[in-house]
Motif scaffolding. Structure first.
Motif, PDB file in Angstrom:
ATOM      1  N   GLY A 326       0.809  -1.203   0.000  1.00  0.00           N
ATOM      2  CA  GLY A 326       0.000   0.000   0.000  1.00  0.00           C
ATOM      3  C   GLY A 326       0.842   1.252   0.000  1.00  0.00           C
ATOM      4  N   PRO A 327       0.197   2.422   0.027  1.00  0.00           N
ATOM      5  CA  PRO A 327       0.941   3.688   0.087  1.00  0.00           C
ATOM      6  C   PRO A 327       1.863   3.711   1.310  1.00  0.00           C
ATOM      7  N   LEU A 328       2.990   4.362   1.154  1.00  0.00           N
ATOM      8  CA  LEU A 328       4.007   4.350   2.210  1.00  0.00           C
ATOM      9  C   LEU A 328       4.466   5.771   2.488  1.00  0.00           C
ATOM     10  N   THR A 329       4.402   6.149   3.776  1.00  0.00           N
ATOM     11  CA  THR A 329       4.850   7.478   4.198  1.00  0.00           C
ATOM     12  C   THR A 329       6.268   7.391   4.728  1.00  0.00           C
ATOM     13  N   VAL A 330       7.137   8.263   4.269  1.00  0.00           N
ATOM     14  CA  VAL A 330       8.539   8.281   4.682  1.00  0.00           C
ATOM     15  C   VAL A 330       8.918   9.695   5.099  1.00  0.00           C
ATOM     16  N   SER A 331      10.010   9.779   5.804  1.00  0.00           N
ATOM     17  CA  SER A 331      10.559  11.077   6.208  1.00  0.00           C
ATOM     18  C   SER A 331      11.805  11.349   5.373  1.00  0.00           C
ATOM     19  N   ARG A 332      11.795  12.453   4.669  1.00  0.00           N
ATOM     20  CA  ARG A 332      12.923  12.798   3.804  1.00  0.00           C
ATOM     21  C   ARG A 332      14.078  13.239   4.692  1.00  0.00           C
ATOM     22  N   SER A 333      15.177  12.473   4.655  1.00  0.00           N
ATOM     23  CA  SER A 333      16.253  12.685   5.616  1.00  0.00           C
ATOM     24  C   SER A 333      17.519  13.258   5.015  1.00  0.00           C
ATOM     25  N   ALA A 334      17.729  13.109   3.704  1.00  0.00           N
ATOM     26  CA  ALA A 334      18.949  13.649   3.100  1.00  0.00           C
ATOM     27  C   ALA A 334      18.737  13.786   1.600  1.00  0.00           C
ATOM     28  N   VAL A 335      19.439  14.749   0.993  1.00  0.00           N
ATOM     29  CA  VAL A 335      19.385  14.947  -0.458  1.00  0.00           C
ATOM     30  C   VAL A 335      20.730  15.525  -0.906  1.00  0.00           C
ATOM     31  N   ARG A 336      21.185  15.109  -2.090  1.00  0.00           N
ATOM     32  CA  ARG A 336      22.443  15.639  -2.639  1.00  0.00           C
ATOM     33  C   ARG A 336      22.358  15.580  -4.167  1.00  0.00           C
ATOM     34  N   SER A 337      22.795  16.625  -4.839  1.00  0.00           N
ATOM     35  CA  SER A 337      22.753  16.681  -6.297  1.00  0.00           C
ATOM     36  C   SER A 337      23.998  17.380  -6.819  1.00  0.00           C
ATOM     37  N   VAL A 338      24.462  16.936  -7.992  1.00  0.00           N
ATOM     38  CA  VAL A 338      25.596  17.619  -8.621  1.00  0.00           C
ATOM     39  C   VAL A 338      25.192  19.004  -9.097  1.00  0.00           C
ATOM     40  N   LEU A 339      23.872  19.227  -9.236  1.00  0.00           N
ATOM     41  CA  LEU A 339      23.377  20.528  -9.677  1.00  0.00           C
ATOM     42  C   LEU A 339      23.209  21.506  -8.518  1.00  0.00           C
ATOM     43  N   GLY A 340      23.424  21.015  -7.288  1.00  0.00           N
ATOM     44  CA  GLY A 340      23.315  21.898  -6.134  1.00  0.00           C
ATOM     45  C   GLY A 340      21.890  22.300  -5.847  1.00  0.00           C
ATOM     46  N   GLY A 341      21.698  23.570  -5.519  1.00  0.00           N
ATOM     47  CA  GLY A 341      20.410  24.046  -5.047  1.00  0.00           C
ATOM     48  C   GLY A 341      19.293  23.952  -6.051  1.00  0.00           C
ATOM     49  N   SER A 342      19.584  23.981  -7.336  1.00  0.00           N
ATOM     50  CA  SER A 342      18.519  23.977  -8.330  1.00  0.00           C
ATOM     51  C   SER A 342      17.684  22.706  -8.273  1.00  0.00           C
ATOM     52  N   GLN A 343      18.287  21.585  -7.910  1.00  0.00           N
ATOM     53  CA  GLN A 343      17.531  20.345  -7.806  1.00  0.00           C
ATOM     54  C   GLN A 343      17.218  20.005  -6.350  1.00  0.00           C
ATOM     55  N   GLU A 344      18.128  20.310  -5.443  1.00  0.00           N
ATOM     56  CA  GLU A 344      17.922  19.983  -4.041  1.00  0.00           C
ATOM     57  C   GLU A 344      16.775  20.773  -3.429  1.00  0.00           C
ATOM     58  N   ALA A 345      16.475  21.954  -4.016  1.00  0.00           N
ATOM     59  CA  ALA A 345      15.428  22.788  -3.438  1.00  0.00           C
ATOM     60  C   ALA A 345      14.059  22.127  -3.503  1.00  0.00           C
ATOM     61  N   ARG A 346      13.880  21.168  -4.420  1.00  0.00           N
ATOM     62  CA  ARG A 346      12.586  20.494  -4.538  1.00  0.00           C
ATOM     63  C   ARG A 346      12.366  19.497  -3.406  1.00  0.00           C
ATOM     64  N   PHE A 347      13.404  19.156  -2.669  1.00  0.00           N
ATOM     65  CA  PHE A 347      13.309  18.131  -1.626  1.00  0.00           C
ATOM     66  C   PHE A 347      13.679  18.766  -0.291  1.00  0.00           C
ATOM     67  N   ALA A 348      12.695  19.086   0.521  1.00  0.00           N
ATOM     68  CA  ALA A 348      12.936  19.722   1.820  1.00  0.00           C
ATOM     69  C   ALA A 348      13.201  18.635   2.852  1.00  0.00           C
ATOM     70  N   VAL A 349      14.418  18.625   3.376  1.00  0.00           N
ATOM     71  CA  VAL A 349      14.775  17.647   4.393  1.00  0.00           C
ATOM     72  C   VAL A 349      13.901  17.857   5.630  1.00  0.00           C
ATOM     73  N   GLY A 350      13.346  16.772   6.138  1.00  0.00           N
ATOM     74  CA  GLY A 350      12.456  16.827   7.289  1.00  0.00           C
ATOM     75  C   GLY A 350      10.996  16.699   6.925  1.00  0.00           C
ATOM     76  N   ASP A 351      10.656  16.951   5.652  1.00  0.00           N
ATOM     77  CA  ASP A 351       9.264  16.807   5.218  1.00  0.00           C
ATOM     78  C   ASP A 351       8.896  15.338   5.062  1.00  0.00           C
ATOM     79  N   ARG A 352       7.602  15.080   5.055  1.00  0.00           N
ATOM     80  CA  ARG A 352       7.106  13.731   4.805  1.00  0.00           C
ATOM     81  C   ARG A 352       6.740  13.597   3.330  1.00  0.00           C
ATOM     82  N   ALA A 353       6.983  12.414   2.795  1.00  0.00           N
ATOM     83  CA  ALA A 353       6.617  12.100   1.425  1.00  0.00           C
ATOM     84  C   ALA A 353       5.816  10.807   1.420  1.00  0.00           C
ATOM     85  N   VAL A 354       4.908  10.680   0.455  1.00  0.00           N
ATOM     86  CA  VAL A 354       4.059   9.489   0.343  1.00  0.00           C
ATOM     87  C   VAL A 354       4.301   8.854  -1.017  1.00  0.00           C
TER      88      VAL A 354
END
Length: 825
Positions: A326-354
Motif C-alpha cells: 500500500g501507500p508508504l509514508t517516509v521522512s525525507r532525511s537527506a538529499v544531494r545533487s551535482v546541480l546543487g540548489g537547483s535540484q535539491e530545493a525540490r526536496f525539503a529535508v524533514g518533510d514527509r513524502a508518500v
C-alpha cells in the motif's frame, strides 16, 4: 531437567499410531521449512513458528529442553546433531569435527503422533565462540506432478555441471548428480529447501538474489559462485548461470541453475568498494540525519548525480513498520545533487513524502532488494503519472535510476534513491552492488542509533516510574531533591532516593547506587526501593535494615548469571532516620558516601557514620550512629556521581560540596541548584541523586508523656489524662476515638506486657499519634473473635477507628502506636 509436557491422549496414541510399523507423515499442504537450533550439549536453543506448525509444540515448551525428548522412540539416542539425541533409521552418525548431518528421524508430535521427518543440520559457531546446530526440515506438501513430465526431462539432460531447478518460492524441486557431487547431498535431502538453507553462506544468499531477479525480469543472470561447499576455502569458485524456466503459458515457473566448477586460481575475487567510496563515512552514530546525509554525500558524484535518502518513521513504541504494497509514508532525511540548489530545493529535508501503492519504491521496500530502472520503464511512467512528487524524474536529463532499501538484517529502515543524468552510462549490476554496500553500512549505523535511543528511553521511563514523583507529606523535615541521569555512553545508571514517613512522626531518608547501567540496573534499583519501603514499614533499625538488603542482593546474585554485576553486587546505600521529638538522627551506610551536615550556625562537616561494606558481600556487620541535630540543621544525602568531577580529586570535590551547602539560600531548591552548579561543569558521566533536608522539631507543647503503673485500675486515669490533653490542644472532638484507642493499648500493655508502661500523645499537624510502650518484646496481633468470646476485639476496633497502627521494637521492649486523622474533626 524436566521432560516435555505429556500430550493428552499420548498413551493411546503410542499404541495405535506411534509404532514403527505405521509411521504418520506430515499431511499435504503448503510448503514450508521448520527450523530450530540445538546446542552441542543437545539442548534446544531456538524454535521457529514453522517448527511449532510441524510438531505442535510452542517455543516456551521446547526451548531449554533436551532435543532427544522430541524423539518418538526415546531409547534411540545415539549420534545425531542433538548430541544425546537420536538419528533414526536413515541417519548417518556424526563424526568428530563434522560440520553437517542429514537423516530421517522419527519425531513425536504434541498430540502423540509419530512423524518421520527428513532433517538437515549445519554446525556453526555462535557469537560467544560456542557451537550449535542449525536444523532444517522441509515440509513439501503434495508433490507437483508437472515436474515428472516433459518439463523435468527437458531441465535435466545429462550434464557434468551441477544443475538444479528452483520453484517460484526458490525451493529446490529437482537436482542432478552434479549437485549431489558438489554438495554431498542427495536430491531427496535437498528437496523443499532454499539454497541458503542447504548451504548457509553469504555466497548462496547472493545467488538467491540473482534467482529473484530472474523471476522478476525473466532474463538470465550470471553470478560468481552459488555455494561454498563444505571444507572449501574462500578461494573456491564457480561459474554459474541462472536461467528462467517458462511454463506452457509463457510465465516464468522456475529458475534453472547451472554451475561449472572453476579452479581456485581462476576464481574471480569479489571486488571491494573503490577507494573513493571505501573511505566514505556513512556510519556515524547516533545522529540518523547525519548518517543519511553522509550516505548521500558519499554517493554523489562518485556513484550517482543525484541521491535522496528516505527513512521509515518508527511507531509510538519505537518499532519500524514493515513495508507492504500500500501507500508508504517516509521522512525525507537527506538529499544531494551535482546541480546543487537547483535540484535539491525540490526536496525539503524533514518533510514527509508518500509513495503511491505499487510504485517502484514501495515494491522495492516490500521485496527487500535493490533494483535498477530506466526512466522509460512502464513502472516508472506509472509512478510519475500517479505521484506529482516524482516529476523530477523527467528533468535534467535523468535516464537511469537505482532504488536500494536500507536494511540491517531483517529490519527495513528506509530507501535510498540514486539517479544518473545525460553524459554518464546507465547503472548496471556492479553499480547496484556498490550502492547496496554503502546503504548496508548506513543502515547498520541508523539501526544501532535507533536501538540505543529506544533502549535509553525505555530505561529512563522505567527509572522515572520507580523514583518518587512527589515527596510525601510530613512535618519532621523540609526536603528538596534532584536527580540527573548519566550523560555517558554507558547509559542510565541505578541511582535512587526515597523519603519514607515512619511512626512517631519520624522520617527515613534513603539514597542508593546500584552498580552498572541500563535496564538491568534500573530493575534492580526498583527491587531495592520496594524492599527498603517494606522493611521500613516494619520499623527496623538502620543496621538491621541494611543486613536484610545485603541478604536480598545475595539472593538476586544467586538467581542471575553472566557478569560480575549480577544481582547488583557492589550496590551502596545510606539509610537515615530523623526523630523530630528527640531531635536525634540515626544512620547506617553500606559502602556509600557519608551524609553532610550544616549546623544552624553555618559550620559544615561530614557525619562520621561507620563505613560498612557494599551490599552483596555477605557476613559483614553494619553499624549505626546516633547524633543530636539542632532544629534548623541541614542534612545532605548524595550519590558518588556528584563527586566524580574531571577537574578535582575526591577531597577537593567534598570541600567544594560543603562550601556550596553553607552559602545562604532562600530555599532548599536553591541549595540543590547551587550544589549541582558548583560540582558539575559538564553533563555527568554517572547518575547523580541529591537530597537536602532541613530539620524541624516538635516542641513540648506538641508532645505529652505519662508513666503508668502496671495496674489495670490506672487505665481510667490514662483515659482522663488523654482527654485533658486533647482539651488543652483544642481537639475535644477527637476525644471519643482517642479514649477508646488509649484504653485498648494501655490495657494490652498492662495485661500482656512488662513494666514500665508509658503513654505518649503527639500532635503533628493534622495527625494525632497515640503510643504505648512497655519492656516486653512480644508484639500483639489482630485476630477475629468468635461470637461468645469476651475479648479479642480491641485491636480490630483500633484498626477500624484509626488511619493506621503498628508495632516498632526498641532496644528494650516495644511501642504500639496508632494514628488518627484530624482533618474530619
Amino acid at each position: 531437567m524436566e521432560q516435555l509436557p505429556t500430550p493428552p491422549g499420548e498413551r493411546a496414541a503410542r499404541t495405535t499410531h506411534a509404532s514403527p510399523e505405521a509411521p504418520v507423515h506430515a499431511s499435504p499442504g503448503a510448503s514450508y521449512t521448520a527450523t530450530a537450533t540445538v546446542s552441542d550439549q543437545g539442548v534446544v536453543t531456538g524454535w521457529s513458528e514453522e517448527a511449532r506448525r510441524l510438531l505442535g509444540y510452542a517455543s516456551s515448551e521446547v526451548v531449554g529442553r533436551p532435543a532427544a525428548d522430541l524423539l518418538a522412540d526415546r531409547s534411540d539416542r545415539s549420534g545425531g546433531p542433538a548430541g544425546s539425541g537420536g538419528t533414526g533409521p536413515a541417519a548417518r552418525p556424526v563424526a568428530p569435527g563434522q560440520e553437517r548431518w542429514s537423516g530421517t528421524v522419527p519425531l513425536r508430535h504434541r498430540d502423540g503422533r509419530r512423524l518421520d521427518s527428513a532433517l538437515l543440520a549445519h554446525r556453526r559457531a555462535t557469537l560467544g565462540e560456542a557451537a550449535e546446530w542449525f536444523v532444517v526440515s522441509a515440509v513439501t506438501g503434495a508433490p507437483d506432478a508437472s515436474w515428472e513430465g516433459p518439463l523435468g526431462e527437458w531441465a535435466f539432460d545429462r550434464s557434468p555441471c551441477a544443475m538444479a531447478v528452483f520453484d517460484e518460492d526458490l525451493r529446490l524441486v529437482r537436482a542432478n548428480a552434479g549437485m549431489h557431487r558438489a554438495l554431498s547431498l542427495t536430491e531427496a535431502e535437498m528437496r523443499g529447501l532454499r539454497l541458503s538453507e542447504i548451504a548457509p553462506d553469504p555466497v548462496s544468499e547472493e545467488t538467491e538474489r540473482g534467482m529473484r531477479r530472474v523471476l522478476e525480469t525473466g532474463e538470465p543472470q550470471a553470478v560468481d559462485g552459488f555455494v561454498r561447499p563444505p571444507g572449501a576455502g574462500s578461494a573456491h569458485g564457480w561459474a554459474t548461470s541462472l536461467a528462467p524456466v517458462p511454463g506452457p503459458d509463457g510465465r516464468v515457473r522456475a529458475v534453472y541453475l547451472s554451475a561449472q566448477d572453476r579452479p581456485a586460481g581462476d576464481a574471480a575475487p569479489r571486488q571491494p568498494l573503490p577507494p573513493t567510496l571505501a573511505g566514505a563515512r556513512v556510519d556515524t552514530p547516533p545522529d540518523n540525519a547525519r548518517t543519511a546525509q553522509e550516505l548521500a554525500d558519499a554517493a554523489v558524484p562518485r556513484l550517482a548525480d543525484f541521491a535522496v535518502v528516505d527513512l521509515l518513521e518508527p511507531s509510538a513504541r519505537g518499532e519500524t513498520p514493515t513495508p507492504g504494497s500500500g501507500p508508504l509514508t517516509v521522512s525525507r532525511s537527506a538529499v544531494r545533487s551535482v546541480l546543487g540548489g537547483s535540484q535539491e530545493a525540490r526536496f525539503a529535508v524533514g518533510d514527509r513524502a508518500v509513495y503511491p501503492a505499487l510504485s517502484p519504491p514501495v515494491e522495492c521496500l516490500a521485496a527487500g532488494r535493490g533494483a535498477v530502472y530506466g526512466t522509460a520503464d512502464p513502472a516508472v511512467a506509472r509512478w510519475v503519472a500517479q505521484d506529482p512528487g516524482a516529476g523530477w524524474i523527467g528533468e535534467h536529463g535523468t535516464h537511469s535510476m537505482m532504488l536500494v532499501p536500507l536494511r540491517d538484517g531483517r529490519v527495513t529502515l528506509g530507501l535510498a534513491l540514486f539517479s544518473r543524468q545525460q553524459g554518464r552510462e546507465p547503472f548496471d549490476l556492479e553499480d547496484l552492488r556498490l550502492a547496496e554496500e554503502l546503504t548496508a553500512r548506513a543502515a547498520t549505523a541508523i539501526h544501532r542509533a535507533r536501538r540505543t535511543v529506544r533502549e535509553h528511553t525505555t530505561t529512563m521511563t522505567l527509572q522515572r516510574s520507580l523514583l518518587p514523583h512527589t515527596l510525601p507529606a510530613q512535618s519532621a523535615l523540609e526536603i528538596a531533591s534532584r536527580y540527573l541521569p548519566s550523560g555517558g555512553e554507558a547509559g542510565v545508571g541505578g541511582d535512587w532516593f526515597d523519603v519514607i514517613p515512619l511512626s512517631g512522626a519520624r522520617v527515613a531518608l534513603v539514597v542508593g547506587d546500584v552498580v552498572g547501567h541500563g535496564m538491568r540496573a534500573s530493575a534492580t534499583m526498583g527491587r531495592l526501593r520496594t524492599a527498603v519501603r517494606t522493611l521500613a514499614d516494619v520499623d527496623l533499625p538502620p543496621d538491621e535494615l541494611l543486613t536484610h538488603l545485603d541478604d536480598l542482593i545475595i539472593h538476586l546474585a544467586a538467581d542471575e548469571t553472566g557478569g560480575e554485576t549480577a544481582g547488583g553486587i557492589g550496590t551502596t546505600c545510606l539509610y537515615v532516620v530523623y526523630d523530630p521529638v528527640t531531635r536525634r538522627c540515626t544512620a547506617a551506610r553500606a559502602g556509600h558516601p557519608p551524609p553532610a551536615v550544616v549546623s544552624p550556625e553555618g559550620s559544615a562537616y561530614l557525619l562520621d557514620v561507620p563505613a560498612g561494606p557494599p551490599l552483596g558481600l555477605g557476613g559483614l556487620p553494619f553499624e549505626t550512629i546516633e547524633v543530636d541535630l539542632p532544629e534548623g540543621s541541614l542534612l545532605a544525602l548524595y550519590t558518588d556521581g556528584l563527586l566524580q568531577t574531571r577537574e578535582h580529586d575526591i577531597d577537593e570535590a567534598l570541600d567544594g560540596m560543603l562550601a556550596a551547602l553553607i552559602r545562604p539560600a532562600s530555599s532548599l531548591d536553591t541549595v540543590c541548584d547551587r550544589v549541582l552548579t558548583a560540582m558539575l561543569t559538564h553533563r555527568p558521566d554517572d547518575d547523580v541523586a541529591l537530597v537536602v533536608a532541613r530539620t524541624r522539631a516538635l516542641h513540648t507543647d506538641k508532645v505529652a508523656v505519662w508513666d503508668l503503673p502496671s495496674d489495670p485500675s490506672f487505665v481510667a486515669q490514662a483515659r482522663r489524662n488523654a482527654t485533658d490533653q486533647l482539651a488543652a490542644w483544642g481537639l475535644e472532638e477527637a476525644a471519643f476515638v482517642t479514649e477508646l484507642v488509649v484504653s485498648e493499648l494501655v490495657t494490652n500493655a498492662i495485661r500482656y506486657g512488662s513494666p514500665p508502661v508509658q503513654l505518649r500523645l503527639i500532635h503533628e499537624g493534622t495527625t494525632l499519634i497515640s503510643e504505648v510502650s512497655d519492656s516486653s518484646g512480644t508484639a500483639p496481633h489482630m485476630r477475629r473473635a468468635r461470637i461468645f468470646d469476651e475479648g479479642g476485639r480491641g485491636l480490630l476496633l483500633v484498626a477500624q477507628l484509626t488511619q493506621r497502627w503498628g508495632t516498632r521494637h526498641t532496644l528494650v521492649g516495644k511501642t504500639i502506636w496508632a494514628e488518627q486523622s484530624l482533618v474530619d474533626f
